[in-house]
Scaffold this motif. Sequence first.
Motif, PDB file in Angstrom:
ATOM      1  N   LEU A  82       0.826  -1.214   0.000  1.00  0.00           N
ATOM      2  CA  LEU A  82       0.000   0.000   0.000  1.00  0.00           C
ATOM      3  C   LEU A  82       0.861   1.266   0.000  1.00  0.00           C
ATOM      4  O   LEU A  82       0.670   2.159  -0.831  1.00  0.00           O
ATOM      5  CB  LEU A  82      -0.958  -0.009   1.193  1.00  0.00           C
ATOM      6  N   TYR A  83       1.822   1.343   0.917  1.00  0.00           N
ATOM      7  CA  TYR A  83       2.703   2.523   0.947  1.00  0.00           C
ATOM      8  C   TYR A  83       3.610   2.551  -0.280  1.00  0.00           C
ATOM      9  O   TYR A  83       3.906   3.619  -0.820  1.00  0.00           O
ATOM     10  CB  TYR A  83       3.527   2.560   2.235  1.00  0.00           C
ATOM     11  N   GLY A  84       4.058   1.385  -0.716  1.00  0.00           N
ATOM     12  CA  GLY A  84       4.895   1.322  -1.917  1.00  0.00           C
ATOM     13  C   GLY A  84       4.155   1.832  -3.135  1.00  0.00           C
ATOM     14  O   GLY A  84       4.683   2.605  -3.931  1.00  0.00           O
ATOM     15  N   THR A  85       2.897   1.402  -3.269  1.00  0.00           N
ATOM     16  CA  THR A  85       2.061   1.861  -4.385  1.00  0.00           C
ATOM     17  C   THR A  85       1.819   3.363  -4.301  1.00  0.00           C
ATOM     18  O   THR A  85       1.871   4.081  -5.309  1.00  0.00           O
ATOM     19  CB  THR A  85       0.718   1.100  -4.386  1.00  0.00           C
ATOM     20  N   LEU A  86       1.566   3.857  -3.090  1.00  0.00           N
ATOM     21  CA  LEU A  86       1.333   5.291  -2.898  1.00  0.00           C
ATOM     22  C   LEU A  86       2.518   6.107  -3.424  1.00  0.00           C
ATOM     23  O   LEU A  86       2.345   7.036  -4.215  1.00  0.00           O
ATOM     24  CB  LEU A  86       1.119   5.588  -1.405  1.00  0.00           C
ATOM     25  N   LEU A  87       3.731   5.730  -2.985  1.00  0.00           N
ATOM     26  CA  LEU A  87       4.917   6.520  -3.348  1.00  0.00           C
ATOM     27  C   LEU A  87       5.332   6.306  -4.799  1.00  0.00           C
ATOM     28  O   LEU A  87       5.703   7.259  -5.495  1.00  0.00           O
ATOM     29  CB  LEU A  87       6.067   6.223  -2.384  1.00  0.00           C
ATOM     30  N   ARG A  88       5.246   5.067  -5.276  1.00  0.00           N
ATOM     31  CA  ARG A  88       5.600   4.802  -6.680  1.00  0.00           C
ATOM     32  C   ARG A  88       4.664   5.531  -7.633  1.00  0.00           C
ATOM     33  O   ARG A  88       5.100   6.126  -8.614  1.00  0.00           O
ATOM     34  CB  ARG A  88       5.547   3.302  -6.978  1.00  0.00           C
ATOM     35  N   SER A  89       3.377   5.464  -7.343  1.00  0.00           N
ATOM     36  CA  SER A  89       2.395   6.117  -8.223  1.00  0.00           C
ATOM     37  C   SER A  89       2.537   7.636  -8.170  1.00  0.00           C
ATOM     38  O   SER A  89       2.377   8.316  -9.185  1.00  0.00           O
ATOM     39  CB  SER A  89       0.974   5.706  -7.827  1.00  0.00           C
ATOM     40  N   THR A  90       2.837   8.161  -6.986  1.00  0.00           N
ATOM     41  CA  THR A  90       3.072   9.600  -6.859  1.00  0.00           C
ATOM     42  C   THR A  90       4.303   9.995  -7.666  1.00  0.00           C
ATOM     43  O   THR A  90       4.289  10.989  -8.413  1.00  0.00           O
ATOM     44  CB  THR A  90       3.248  10.007  -5.376  1.00  0.00           C
ATOM     45  N   GLY A  91       5.373   9.213  -7.534  1.00  0.00           N
ATOM     46  CA  GLY A  91       6.599   9.473  -8.285  1.00  0.00           C
ATOM     47  C   GLY A  91       6.382   9.420  -9.792  1.00  0.00           C
ATOM     48  O   GLY A  91       6.855  10.275 -10.544  1.00  0.00           O
ATOM     49  N   LYS A  92       5.615   8.414 -10.218  1.00  0.00           N
ATOM     50  CA  LYS A  92       5.323   8.264 -11.652  1.00  0.00           C
ATOM     51  C   LYS A  92       4.533   9.470 -12.158  1.00  0.00           C
ATOM     52  O   LYS A  92       4.784   9.990 -13.254  1.00  0.00           O
ATOM     53  CB  LYS A  92       4.531   6.973 -11.868  1.00  0.00           C
ATOM     54  N   ALA A  93       3.573   9.932 -11.360  1.00  0.00           N
ATOM     55  CA  ALA A  93       2.751  11.078 -11.759  1.00  0.00           C
ATOM     56  C   ALA A  93       3.584  12.365 -11.850  1.00  0.00           C
ATOM     57  O   ALA A  93       3.275  13.250 -12.648  1.00  0.00           O
ATOM     58  CB  ALA A  93       1.596  11.259 -10.777  1.00  0.00           C
ATOM     59  N   LEU A  94       4.649  12.457 -11.046  1.00  0.00           N
ATOM     60  CA  LEU A  94       5.515  13.649 -11.101  1.00  0.00           C
ATOM     61  C   LEU A  94       6.381  13.654 -12.358  1.00  0.00           C
ATOM     62  O   LEU A  94       6.829  14.712 -12.803  1.00  0.00           O
ATOM     63  CB  LEU A  94       6.410  13.721  -9.858  1.00  0.00           C
ATOM     64  N   GLY A  95       6.635  12.481 -12.905  1.00  0.00           N
ATOM     65  CA  GLY A  95       7.427  12.397 -14.135  1.00  0.00           C
ATOM     66  C   GLY A  95       8.892  12.724 -13.914  1.00  0.00           C
ATOM     67  O   GLY A  95       9.426  12.519 -12.823  1.00  0.00           O
ATOM     68  N   ASP A  96       9.541  13.267 -14.946  1.00  0.00           N
ATOM     69  CA  ASP A  96      10.996  13.497 -14.921  1.00  0.00           C
ATOM     70  C   ASP A  96      11.384  14.937 -14.629  1.00  0.00           C
ATOM     71  O   ASP A  96      12.530  15.329 -14.831  1.00  0.00           O
ATOM     72  CB  ASP A  96      11.619  13.081 -16.264  1.00  0.00           C
ATOM     73  N   THR A  97      10.428  15.739 -14.157  1.00  0.00           N
ATOM     74  CA  THR A  97      10.712  17.150 -13.883  1.00  0.00           C
ATOM     75  C   THR A  97      11.701  17.291 -12.734  1.00  0.00           C
ATOM     76  O   THR A  97      11.604  16.573 -11.736  1.00  0.00           O
ATOM     77  CB  THR A  97       9.402  17.883 -13.503  1.00  0.00           C
ATOM     78  N   ALA A  98      12.634  18.220 -12.862  1.00  0.00           N
ATOM     79  CA  ALA A  98      13.671  18.412 -11.833  1.00  0.00           C
ATOM     80  C   ALA A  98      13.129  19.100 -10.586  1.00  0.00           C
ATOM     81  O   ALA A  98      13.623  18.880  -9.476  1.00  0.00           O
ATOM     82  CB  ALA A  98      14.835  19.206 -12.401  1.00  0.00           C
ATOM     83  N   GLU A  99      12.125  19.951 -10.758  1.00  0.00           N
ATOM     84  CA  GLU A  99      11.518  20.655  -9.622  1.00  0.00           C
ATOM     85  C   GLU A  99      10.007  20.693  -9.823  1.00  0.00           C
ATOM     86  O   GLU A  99       9.538  20.825 -10.956  1.00  0.00           O
ATOM     87  CB  GLU A  99      12.045  22.095  -9.530  1.00  0.00           C
ATOM     88  N   VAL A 100       9.270  20.576  -8.734  1.00  0.00           N
ATOM     89  CA  VAL A 100       7.809  20.624  -8.824  1.00  0.00           C
ATOM     90  C   VAL A 100       7.266  21.621  -7.798  1.00  0.00           C
ATOM     91  O   VAL A 100       7.931  21.935  -6.807  1.00  0.00           O
ATOM     92  CB  VAL A 100       7.161  19.232  -8.581  1.00  0.00           C
TER      93      VAL A 100
END
Length: 198
Positions: A82-100
């Motif tokens: 559950l926590y792994g999915t939360l962080l992985r999916s959040t990371g994927k949604a952020l994409g490759d941008t250097a700053e958000v």
Amino acid sequence: MLDAAFMSRWMSATAASVSREETRLTDLDSAIGDADHGANLRRGFTAVTAALDKETPDTPGAVLALAGRRLISTVGGASGPLYGTLLRSTGKALGDTAEVTRAQLAEALGAGVAAVARLGGAAAGDKTMLDALEPAVEALGTSFAAAAAAAEAGALATVPLRARKGRASYLGERSVGHRDPGATSAALLVGALVEAAA
């Protein structure tokens, strides 16, 4: 703007918070679960900080994706996936941008929370981590402090709920009157954003 270093600080602050609160999380879990939530999460976030000490991903999304993979590979029970999915999916949604921006993080975290809901088949009100995460995502547009307060309030609001998902749901009415350990640890994760920003 939030960069990779910010996300690494967020994960370190979460690890420290989970370590401090391990006994409390385990006590909450012993009432309505299998008494391993604190130990499992401490092990997982310790592995996350060790991985980030070795590797230094250069984007916010890559930091969170790495953290998610570590949690899935090191934490037993439901909390790892559950926590792994939360962080992985959040990371994927952020994409490759250097700053958000904080708004972009809120949107990406919303995608992560939606992925958790799909994985666990749960919704707000089911007495799970979603009860802390959903209000936190809504408040994140305002400030990190507002998100932390919303997550804590959401976790506290699980006390009178009857669990409809997860291990606690087996207890039926006996789950009423207990604070949900997953919502409590989710509030720690959100609260760590405040420390990372400071």
